[in-house]
Design a protein around this motif. Structure first.
Motif, short mmCIF file in Angstrom:
data_model
loop_
_atom_site.label_atom_id
_atom_site.label_comp_id
_atom_site.label_asym_id
_atom_site.label_seq_id
_atom_site.Cartn_x
_atom_site.Cartn_y
_atom_site.Cartn_z
N TYR A 1 -25.39 15.81 12.27
CA TYR A 1 -24.04 15.40 11.85
C TYR A 1 -23.68 16.03 10.51
CZ TYR A 1 -23.96 12.15 15.74
OH TYR A 1 -23.96 11.62 17.00
N VAL A 2 -24.64 16.00 9.58
CA VAL A 2 -24.42 16.62 8.27
C VAL A 2 -24.21 18.13 8.44
CG1 VAL A 2 -25.44 17.07 5.99
CG2 VAL A 2 -25.76 14.84 7.06
N PRO B 1 -24.39 26.52 15.51
CA PRO B 1 -25.38 27.21 16.35
C PRO B 1 -26.60 26.31 16.55
CG PRO B 1 -24.63 28.62 14.53
CD PRO B 1 -24.08 27.26 14.27
N TRP B 2 -27.05 26.17 17.78
CA TRP B 2 -28.15 25.22 18.08
C TRP B 2 -29.43 25.55 17.31
CZ3 TRP B 2 -32.77 26.97 19.98
CH2 TRP B 2 -32.78 28.27 20.50
N ASP B 3 -29.64 26.85 16.97
CA ASP B 3 -30.88 27.24 16.31
C ASP B 3 -30.74 27.27 14.78
OD1 ASP B 3 -29.15 29.34 16.33
OD2 ASP B 3 -30.58 30.84 17.05
N SER B 4 -29.65 26.71 14.25
CA SER B 4 -29.48 26.64 12.80
C SER B 4 -30.54 25.68 12.22
CB SER B 4 -28.08 26.12 12.45
OG SER B 4 -28.03 25.71 11.10
N ALA C 1 -32.62 21.21 18.72
CA ALA C 1 -33.42 22.41 18.43
C ALA C 1 -34.24 22.84 19.64
CB ALA C 1 -34.35 22.13 17.25
N ALA C 2 -34.66 21.87 20.46
CA ALA C 2 -35.47 22.19 21.64
C ALA C 2 -34.62 22.58 22.84
CB ALA C 2 -36.35 21.01 22.00
N ALA C 3 -33.53 21.83 23.08
CA ALA C 3 -32.75 22.01 24.31
C ALA C 3 -31.54 22.91 24.14
CB ALA C 3 -32.32 20.65 24.84
N GLY C 4 -31.11 23.15 22.88
CA GLY C 4 -29.89 23.93 22.67
C GLY C 4 -28.68 23.19 23.23
N PRO C 5 -27.65 23.90 23.68
CA PRO C 5 -26.45 23.22 24.21
C PRO C 5 -26.74 22.32 25.41
CG PRO C 5 -26.00 25.53 23.75
CD PRO C 5 -27.48 25.37 23.59
N SER C 6 -27.86 22.57 26.10
CA SER C 6 -28.17 21.72 27.28
C SER C 6 -28.54 20.29 26.86
CB SER C 6 -29.30 22.33 28.11
OG SER C 6 -30.54 22.26 27.43
N ILE C 7 -28.58 20.00 25.54
CA ILE C 7 -28.82 18.63 25.08
C ILE C 7 -27.73 17.69 25.64
CG2 ILE C 7 -27.47 18.80 22.92
CD1 ILE C 7 -30.85 16.99 23.22
N GLU D 1 -30.54 24.01 9.67
CA GLU D 1 -29.92 22.82 9.06
C GLU D 1 -29.83 21.65 10.03
OE1 GLU D 1 -26.18 23.76 7.30
OE2 GLU D 1 -27.13 24.49 5.47
N VAL D 2 -29.79 21.95 11.34
CA VAL D 2 -29.67 20.87 12.35
C VAL D 2 -30.84 19.90 12.24
CG1 VAL D 2 -29.72 20.40 14.84
CG2 VAL D 2 -28.22 22.17 13.95
#
Length: 460
Positions: free
Chosen positions: A278-279, A266-269, A49-55, A271-272
């Motif tokens: 994983y869920v 999507p990183w900002d979903s 949630a903080a880093a987005g794809p750069s995680i 649900e993440v």
């Protein structure tokens, strides 16, 4: 009881009275299972949630640091197998005060983690059976794992073997399904392509830093394999093979699954974070019952970590006492198991659970902050010990260098610089700054006690 800090016989573990009931298959699975914890399944959501794809970059950077630390630890543990692991190495390399500080700080970390994992596991079961009190489940889990650890070490190994097998199977299946979906060959799903990867650094450098700090602490738990290696049939071979396979495990399970998740979801979903990454990814694929299935896997991950942490805490405690660094009662061994150390470690963990109910806002949160950066303190002791012991080994016993640190001494210094950088980043973030100061305070207090004991013994 030995109060000596001199090196023991080369290929023989220092802890001769402990049994050697762990087989190579146990050790391999403990190494695998140690990597796959609740930090990966649940905690990685906040990082995404903080880093987005750069995680993926964050996990790769911290993964490289962990690989270097494990290689250093592997070099020393293969040369001097001991259930005290890095604590025994720090004592040998730097002095008794260092072994005392690293060992007791890690003991507090493991015992507190046992309590936290018990609480997490109880919350999952309470979600399935709402009428049951959470504390009763925590008590049940504590009794079960205290029992398995009081029995012969092979019981612990067998439990951990099957726990780890289930986690490895679940995450492998997740990766296979994820890759098939990304390639567009999973029935009923369309490939997302790179549509979710467009905004690679959505929150800029700050987001990446938060993701990096989250990923560093998700890697904790790898050290248990070098503690367990001392009780295996062939300690030197065991630790060498476990450390050598650490690299692909980290790359596949951590970095691979982060790449799959940010590609699928999507990183900002929301649900993440709410459901766990994983869920959220499995829901995205429309797999029925995926959420509950993943809850079972997370429960297994938490129970496995409880089991491993009671084991690790009891062996570190035993080793400290055996080296004259703690109350003698903890060092009593019967049936090849340090049973008093197991009981005390379990009771400390249960005490943490009670604190979470009685004093959630002050004592418990203070305890959590205190253990926040212990893993970094341990890594620094590992790097400094390796710098000093490697030269000594090359001079006195080159035959014991079964595992060698890559690019010595340059990569050891690179790792130390990486740890210093993480400390600086922690000091920048308000949430982690408190942990940094609290852990620093505990470390200084332990170092002062350890140094006073060392002075008293040298004068006496």
């Amino acid at each position: 009881m030995s109060h000596s800090t001199t090196a023991k016989a080369p290929q023989q573990p220092a802890d001769a009275s402990l049994s050697h009931g762990l087989k190579q298959r146990h050790l391999s699975m403990i190494a695998l299972g140690g990597v796959i914890g609740a930090g990966l399944f649940v905690g990685s959501g906040a990082g995404i949630a903080a880093a987005g794809p750069s995680i993926v970059v964050a996990y790769t950077l911290s993964g490289l640091l962990v690989m270097l630390v494990m290689r250093m630890l592997g070099e020393m543990s293969a040369a001097y197998p001991s259930s005290g692991s890095f604590s025994a190495h720090a004592e040998r390399a730097i002095g008794p005060w260092a072994g005392f500080t690293a060992g007791w700080a890690f003991w507090v970390l493991l015992c507190t983690a046992v309590g936290l994992e018990g609480i997490g596991a109880a919350q999952i079961v309470h979600g399935w059976l709402p009428g049951t009190p959470e504390w009763a489940w925590v008590a049940l889990f504590m009794v079960v794992f205290c029992g398995t650890n009081l029995a012969a070490v092979k019981n612990f190994g067998e439990f951990e073997f099957w726990f780890a097998a289930l986690k490895v199977g679940a995450i492998s299946l997740f990766l296979v399904l994820g890759v098939l979906a990304i390639c567009g060959v999973l029935p009923g799903t369309d490939s997302p392509g790179s549509s979710h990867l467009g905004d690679f650094l959505p929150n800029g450098g700050n987001g990446l830093i938060i993701g990096l700090l989250a990923s560093v602490f998700a890697y904790g738990g790898l050290e248990t394999v070098t503690i367990a290696a001392a009780e295996s049939e062939n300690p030197v071979k065991g630790v060498a093979s476990a450390v050598r396979t650490a690299m692909w495990r980290i790359a596949l399970f951590y970095i691979g699954s982060m790449a799959v998740i940010v590609t699928l979801v999507p990183w900002d979903s929301p649900e993440v974070v709410e459901k766990g990454p994983y869920v959220a990814a499995l829901d995205e694929l429309g797999i029925p019952g995926a959420g509950q299935l993943m809850n079972i896997v997370v429960l297994v991950a938490l129970l496995s970590a409880m089991n491993a942490n009671i084991y690790g805490a009891s062996r570190i405690g035993y080793s400290l006492v055996e080296r004259g660094q703690g109350p003698k009662a903890l060092g009593r061994v019967s049936g090849g198991v340090p049973r008093v150390a197991v009981l005390v470690s379990s009771l400390f963990g249960f005490g943490c659970v009670l604190l979470s109910y009685w004093r959630p806002d002050d004592v418990f949160s203070w305890l959590l902050n205190m253990i926040g950066a212990v893993i970094l303190v341990v890594w620094i002791f590992i790097a400094v010990s390796q710098l000093r012991l490697r030269r000594r080994l090359e001079r006195e016993a080159p035959g014991q260098l079964v595992v060698r640190m890559w690019g010595f001494p340059w990569l050891t210094w690179v790792a130390l610089a990486g740890m210093a950088a993480v400390f600086v980043l922690m000091a920048r973030e308000p949430d982690t700054r408190v942990q940094l100061y609290s852990t620093g305070g505990m470390t200084l207090a332990l170092a002062a006690v350890g140094y006073a004991r060392q002075r008293r013994r040298s004068l006496g």
